[in-house]
Design a protein around this motif. Structure first.
Motif, PDB file in Angstrom:
ATOM      1  N   PRO A 188     -85.885 -68.233  -7.494  1.00 44.31           N
ATOM      2  CA  PRO A 188     -85.827 -68.024  -6.047  1.00 44.31           C
ATOM      3  C   PRO A 188     -86.985 -68.751  -5.373  1.00 44.31           C
TER       4      PRO A 188
ATOM      5  N   ARG B 239     -81.499 -76.962   2.789  1.00 45.06           N
ATOM      6  CA  ARG B 239     -82.618 -76.693   3.707  1.00 45.06           C
ATOM      7  C   ARG B 239     -83.639 -77.823   3.607  1.00 45.06           C
TER       8      ARG B 239
ATOM      9  N   SER C  69     -83.077 -72.329 -11.001  1.00 45.76           N
ATOM     10  CA  SER C  69     -82.629 -70.936 -10.957  1.00 45.76           C
ATOM     11  C   SER C  69     -83.681 -69.989 -10.361  1.00 45.76           C
TER      12      SER C  69
ATOM     13  N   GLY D 121     -89.008 -69.569  -1.419  1.00 46.49           N
ATOM     14  CA  GLY D 121     -89.203 -69.189  -0.026  1.00 46.49           C
ATOM     15  C   GLY D 121     -90.113 -70.177   0.669  1.00 46.49           C
TER      16      GLY D 121
ATOM     17  N   LYS E  97     -90.452 -66.301   3.468  1.00 49.94           N
ATOM     18  CA  LYS E  97     -89.053 -66.051   3.834  1.00 49.94           C
ATOM     19  C   LYS E  97     -88.150 -66.779   2.853  1.00 49.94           C
ATOM     20  N   ARG E  98     -87.281 -66.030   2.215  1.00 51.28           N
ATOM     21  CA  ARG E  98     -86.402 -66.579   1.188  1.00 51.28           C
ATOM     22  C   ARG E  98     -85.494 -67.670   1.749  1.00 51.28           C
ATOM     23  N   VAL E  99     -85.341 -68.735   0.975  1.00 50.21           N
ATOM     24  CA  VAL E  99     -84.441 -69.839   1.318  1.00 50.21           C
ATOM     25  C   VAL E  99     -83.158 -69.627   0.528  1.00 50.21           C
ATOM     26  N   SER E 100     -82.057 -69.430   1.245  1.00 47.59           N
ATOM     27  CA  SER E 100     -80.798 -69.129   0.558  1.00 47.59           C
ATOM     28  C   SER E 100     -80.160 -70.364  -0.081  1.00 47.59           C
ATOM     29  N   ASP E 101     -80.341 -71.537   0.518  1.00 51.45           N
ATOM     30  CA  ASP E 101     -79.743 -72.759  -0.029  1.00 51.45           C
ATOM     31  C   ASP E 101     -80.788 -73.875  -0.080  1.00 51.45           C
ATOM     32  N   PRO E 102     -81.578 -73.924  -1.162  1.00 54.13           N
ATOM     33  CA  PRO E 102     -82.647 -74.919  -1.256  1.00 54.13           C
ATOM     34  C   PRO E 102     -82.163 -76.370  -1.256  1.00 54.13           C
TER      35      PRO E 102
END
Length: 102
Positions: free
Chosen positions: A53, A67, A51, A55, A59-64
């Motif tokens: 967040p 990716r 849960s 990066g 830079k934030r990773v939207s779908d770990p």
């Protein structure tokens, strides 16, 4: 045939301590896989990697889970914000204005 390995780093920080773990993960590993393989969750009690967040180099990773990591990536696990930065700036500006006007 030997499996190709990638060298990455995993970073996490609290107010009291910082972790920067050098890790080796298999090529094709997702960000989620790499975090799990890093062992960070075992070193930081209560850290929920699913849960939190995440990066890569800020830079934030939207779908770990989808990716994939690349050679040399630095995965950063972020803590939740305790206060809204915009609200804190507003309060600071209001306080400074009140002090100038007094």
């Amino acid at each position: 045939m030997a499996e190709h390995l990638l060298h990455i780093e995993v970073a996490y920080a609290t107010a009291q301590r910082q972790w920067l773990l050098a890790c080796v993960v298999p090529e094709g590993a997702s960000v989620s896989d790499a975090l799990r393989l890093s062992g960070l969750a075992e070193q930081v009690p209560g850290l929920d990697l699913d849960s939190s967040p995440v990066g890569i180099f800020g830079k934030r990773v939207s779908d770990p889970q989808s990716r994939k990591v690349e050679e040399g990536d630095r995965l950063e696990v972020y803590r939740p914000l305790l206060a809204d930065p915009k609200e804190v700036r507003r309060q600071r500006a209001a306080k400074a204005k009140a002090l100038r006007g007094a």
